[in-house]
Design a protein around this motif. Structure first.
Motif, short mmCIF file in Angstrom:
data_model
loop_
_atom_site.label_atom_id
_atom_site.label_comp_id
_atom_site.label_asym_id
_atom_site.label_seq_id
_atom_site.Cartn_x
_atom_site.Cartn_y
_atom_site.Cartn_z
N VAL A 6 36.97 38.91 47.53
CA VAL A 6 37.47 39.44 46.26
C VAL A 6 38.33 40.65 46.46
CG1 VAL A 6 37.07 39.91 44.11
CG2 VAL A 6 35.41 38.07 45.28
N ARG A 9 39.45 41.16 40.12
CA ARG A 9 39.05 40.14 39.22
C ARG A 9 39.32 40.44 37.96
NH1 ARG A 9 34.11 38.37 36.76
NH2 ARG A 9 33.89 36.16 36.78
N ASP A 285 30.40 29.63 44.82
CA ASP A 285 30.56 30.63 43.74
C ASP A 285 29.22 31.09 43.12
OD1 ASP A 285 32.11 32.32 41.74
OD2 ASP A 285 31.19 30.84 40.26
N ARG A 306 38.77 30.00 36.51
CA ARG A 306 37.43 29.53 36.25
C ARG A 306 37.19 29.15 34.84
NH1 ARG A 306 34.52 29.06 41.11
NH2 ARG A 306 35.31 30.44 42.85
N SER A 310 37.44 33.62 34.08
CA SER A 310 37.84 34.94 34.93
C SER A 310 39.02 34.01 35.78
CB SER A 310 36.56 35.01 35.94
OG SER A 310 36.27 33.71 36.47
N THR A 312 40.37 35.29 39.35
CA THR A 312 40.06 36.02 40.76
C THR A 312 41.18 35.85 41.88
OG1 THR A 312 37.91 35.54 40.36
CG2 THR A 312 38.38 36.52 42.71
N LEU A 314 41.61 36.18 45.61
CA LEU A 314 40.69 36.19 47.15
C LEU A 314 41.58 36.24 48.41
CD1 LEU A 314 38.66 33.03 46.48
CD2 LEU A 314 37.87 35.49 46.14
#
Length: 396
Positions: A6, A9, A285, A306, A310, A312, A314
């Motif tokens: 990550v 986020r 996750d 999501r 959120s 994120t 990566l």
């Protein structure tokens, strides 16, 4: 197995889930679309992804977009291929955003449901499915429009910049059509060599960063995944995704490693799929929050939205090996184009196509001879066999 880490986020509004992500092809910018049915608007957000971070740059609303069947869908959206310029369909206008703020909108064709810039950025291609299927080429500077041969759904650019892939959809069969940019008035110059797909309802064609694979997500009846090698158009993979949830429509992204496709799932996992070796690894996750949208940034990171609101960023480890550059992309594009030719400007498109399903090549004469098809054959081939039999019976 690839290691994911990550980098950044943030939380968006949980009641406005992002259902489409679009990353700029060269710059550290990304846009997301959320649908607010109660307010009858769609929310557009823009983020800065530079330096491994995520920072919101803008947020604005546009009119809801609808399918021909009256369902909500994300509005048409496109990044300029070189400049930090985002264009979004908003009713009868094309809204434009830059880091310096909004710029003057352009007029939008009625029912604009697909939008793409040509690889050189000199033309803005639009398509509508509102009544008469039409497409147009807009001058990005003036908005002046000229008609063009129809295409739909979206446009995927090959990394060489020498060709693009788009769809011409129909319930009986969908053609994935390849085209050169730079036609009359900036239009696509559609090519004879094409792919045929069963039924309709597919997503925008997605080329890998090295140009060696083409992925298609669909269709209207099955959550399917098709991957083809390029320039051969050999079928590498055809599968139906598991029937264990509501799969997001925009859930594919090629990573920095050659031949690795990432798939976001309704269970929250990311699937790392080696499309040539047909080997898959699941990355879970911790919160099991369903993926609602997935995309890859220009730097090869994965951007994941999501259902918990959120977003994120990566980083994707390549195991010490450098990401595969698109060193042969230009050669591959040249080889493909040398083996085909422009479709004439007049006449039905499919009457000029030489197409493959990834396993077999088809031309007009070969198709005219098909009179038998099994229930396992694709719908388009069963329909062709039925029509050929009916024609033969009438002429006997």
């Amino acid at each position: 197995m690839t290691d994911l880490a990550v980098a950044a986020r943030l939380l968006a509004e949980e009641d406005l889930l992002v259902d489409l992500l679009a990353c700029h092809p060269r710059l550290p910018l990304a846009a997301g679309i959320s649908t607010d049915e109660d307010a009858e608007r769609s929310r557009v957000r823009v983020w800065d992804c530079s330096g491994g971070g995520l920072g919101e740059l803008a947020s604005f609303d546009v009119a809801l977009a609808f399918t021909p069947w009256g369902d909500y869908r994300p509005p048409a959206i496109a990044w300029h291929p070189h400049e930090p310029l985002l264009t979004v369909a908003d009713g009868n206008a094309l809204r434009r955003w830059t880091p310096g703020g909004p710029v003057a909108p352009l007029p939008a064709p009625d029912g604009c449901d697909a939008l793409a810039y040509s690889p050189d950025g000199r033309a803005l291609w639009t398509s509508t499915s509102d009544g008469d299927d039409t497409s147009a080429v807009l001058d990005p500077a003036t908005g002046a429009a000229s008609p063009a041969r129809w295409w739909d759904t979206g446009v995927g650019a090959h990394p060489s910049g020498e060709l693009v892939a788009t769809l011409v959809s129909d319930q009986g069969a969908t053609f994935c059509v390849f085209a050169r940019p730079g036609g009359a008035g900036g239009a696509m110059r559609q090519q004879r060599r094409a792919l045929v797909l069963d039924v309709d309802g597919y997503g925008t064609p997605l080329f890998s960063p090295d140009g060696r694979h083409l992925a298609l997500r669909g269709n209207a009846y099955v959550d399917s995944l098709d991957v083809f090698a390029f320039p051969s158009l050999r079928k590498v993979l055809h599968t139906a995704l598991a029937e264990d949830g509501d799969w997001p429509r925009h859930n594919l992204a090629f990573g920095p490693r050659s031949g690795v496709l990432w798939i976001g799932t309704p269970g929250g996992a990311l699937i790392e799929l080696d499309v040539e070796a047909l080997e898959a690894v699941e990355h879970g996750d911790p919160d099991d929050a369903a993926v609602t949208a997935l995309a890859a940034t220009a730097a090869g990171e994965l951007l994941v939205a999501r259902e918990d609101g959120s977003l994120t960023l990566l980083t994707v480890s390549t195991g010490g090996e450098a990401p595969t550059p698109a060193t042969t992309a230009g050669e591959d594009a040249a080889a493909f184009l040398a083996a085909t030719g422009d479709v004439p400007a007049d006449g039905d498109l499919d009457g000029h196509l030489d197409f493959t399903d990834g396993d077999h090549d088809w031309d007009r004469e070969k198709l005219a001879e098909v009179t038998d098809a099994s229930p396992d054959d694709p719908t388009w081939l069963q329909l062709r066999a039925h029509l050929n039999r009916a024609f033969a019976e009438r002429t006997d």
